[in-house]
Every structure is written in structure tokens, then in C-alpha cells.
Design an enzyme around this catalytic site. Structure first.
Site, PDB file in Angstrom:
ATOM      1  CG  HIS A  55      -5.206   5.893  -1.793  1.00  0.00           C
ATOM      2  ND1 HIS A  55      -6.185   6.125  -0.866  1.00  0.00           N
ATOM      3  CD2 HIS A  55      -4.647   7.112  -2.050  1.00  0.00           C
ATOM      4  CE1 HIS A  55      -6.226   7.419  -0.579  1.00  0.00           C
ATOM      5  NE2 HIS A  55      -5.302   8.034  -1.301  1.00  0.00           N
ATOM      6  CD  GLU A  80      -5.336   0.919   0.668  1.00  0.00           C
ATOM      7  OE1 GLU A  80      -5.577   1.199   1.850  1.00  0.00           O
ATOM      8  OE2 GLU A  80      -4.761   1.722  -0.098  1.00  0.00           O
ATOM      9  CB  CYS A 140      -8.853   6.528   2.705  1.00  0.00           C
ATOM     10  SG  CYS A 140      -9.028   6.177   0.933  1.00  0.00           S
ATOM     11  CB  CYS A 169      -9.034   2.242  -0.142  1.00  0.00           C
ATOM     12  SG  CYS A 169      -7.812   3.142  -1.129  1.00  0.00           S
TER      13      CYS A 169
END
Length: 149
Positions: free
Chosen positions: A78, A80, A106, A109
Site C-alpha cells: 500500500h 502508506e 486500511c 496501514c
């Protein structure tokens, strides 16, 4: 000429960062900022040296996995996470910073954001993960949804 606010500026930057994404489902960008200076950026895509989903297909699409579920069934890292990894790789402290993201983090993260002591998450769009929002709130991380979309 109208000058953008800092939040508007960094939210425009995440859109540019997201254009590097190789995810077939969602292009996400993240920018970690402290004192109005960019510390690190990240976008979603496969780990370094591995083929990207745009080259080999999407496991989640093949298995009809809905957004917000079964994060482990994804080749990608991801945005992040990649921004956090970039700051760690280059020894850049991010405690006390803000992270701007194209969409809500999510729960995976969110956990990383909490443990990195990022204080504020500013997003453009939502994401179907209530647990992430609950965790951020309980940890005292401010989640701000921008009016910019």
C-alpha cells in the site's frame, strides 16, 4: 491567482504520486509531511524487483475479493506502507508528522501509522474499513476527510 492552502497543495501532490501506481484496482498515493515539508512519498505496487499486477494480473480480481477485505491476497504494498518504508530506508524520522493519502487507510496501514506516531491522516476519499477508523480514533490519530474530491 489563488494560492492553494497547504492541505490543498499536498492533496494535489498525492494525486501525482498515485499516477506511479501499478495496481489494477485502485491508484493510491501517500505523502508524509512535517512542518509543511515533504519527507517521503509512496504509491501502491508490487515489492521491489517483483512483477507488477499490470504485468501479471490481479489476484483479488481473479478471486472476486471485495475492497476492504482479505488484504493478504494482494501482491501490492500500500502507498502508506511504501511512504513509511521510504522514510525508514533513508533514516527520516516521521513521528509527529501528517500523512496525506488519496483514500482512507486500511486497518494494516492504520496500525503502521499508529506505531510510527504519525499524528494526522488527511484523505480525499473513504474506504470500506471501519476497523481502521476505530483504531486511529482510539490511538488519538486525527482522521480528516478533505472536501476536495
Amino acid at each position: 491567482m489563488s494560492r492553494p492552502s497547504w492541505d490543498e497543495y499536498f492533496l494535489e501532490v498525492v494525486d501525482i504520486v498515485a499516477k506511479r501506481s501499478t495496481c489494477l484496482r485502485r491508484q493510491v498515493g501517500a505523502v508524509i509531511v512535517k512542518e509543511n515539508r515533504i519527507l517521503a512519498t509512496g504509491y501502491n505496487g508490487a515489492p521491489r524487483g517483483l512483477l507488477h499486477c499490470e504485468e501479471v494480473g490481479c489476484i483479488r480480481d481473479e478471486k472476486n475479493v471485495p475492497s476492504g477485505e482479505r488484504h493478504e491476497l494482494c501482491r501490492g504494498i500500500h502507498a502508506e506502507m511504501n511512504a513509511i518504508f521510504q522514510s525508514a530506508a533513508y533514516g527520516i524520522p516521521i513521528a509527529g508528522s501528517k500523512i496525506y493519502v488519496t483514500c482512507q487507510p486500511c486497518c494494516l496501514c492504520a496500525k503502521m501509522i499508529i506505531n510510527c506516531r504519525i499524528e494526522t491522516v488527511i484523505i480525499k476519499k473513504g474506504y470500506p474499513d471501519k476497523l481502521a477508523c476505530e483504531m486511529l480514533e482510539k490511538a488519538g490519530v486525527q482522521l480528516i476527510r478533505s472536501s476536495q474530491e
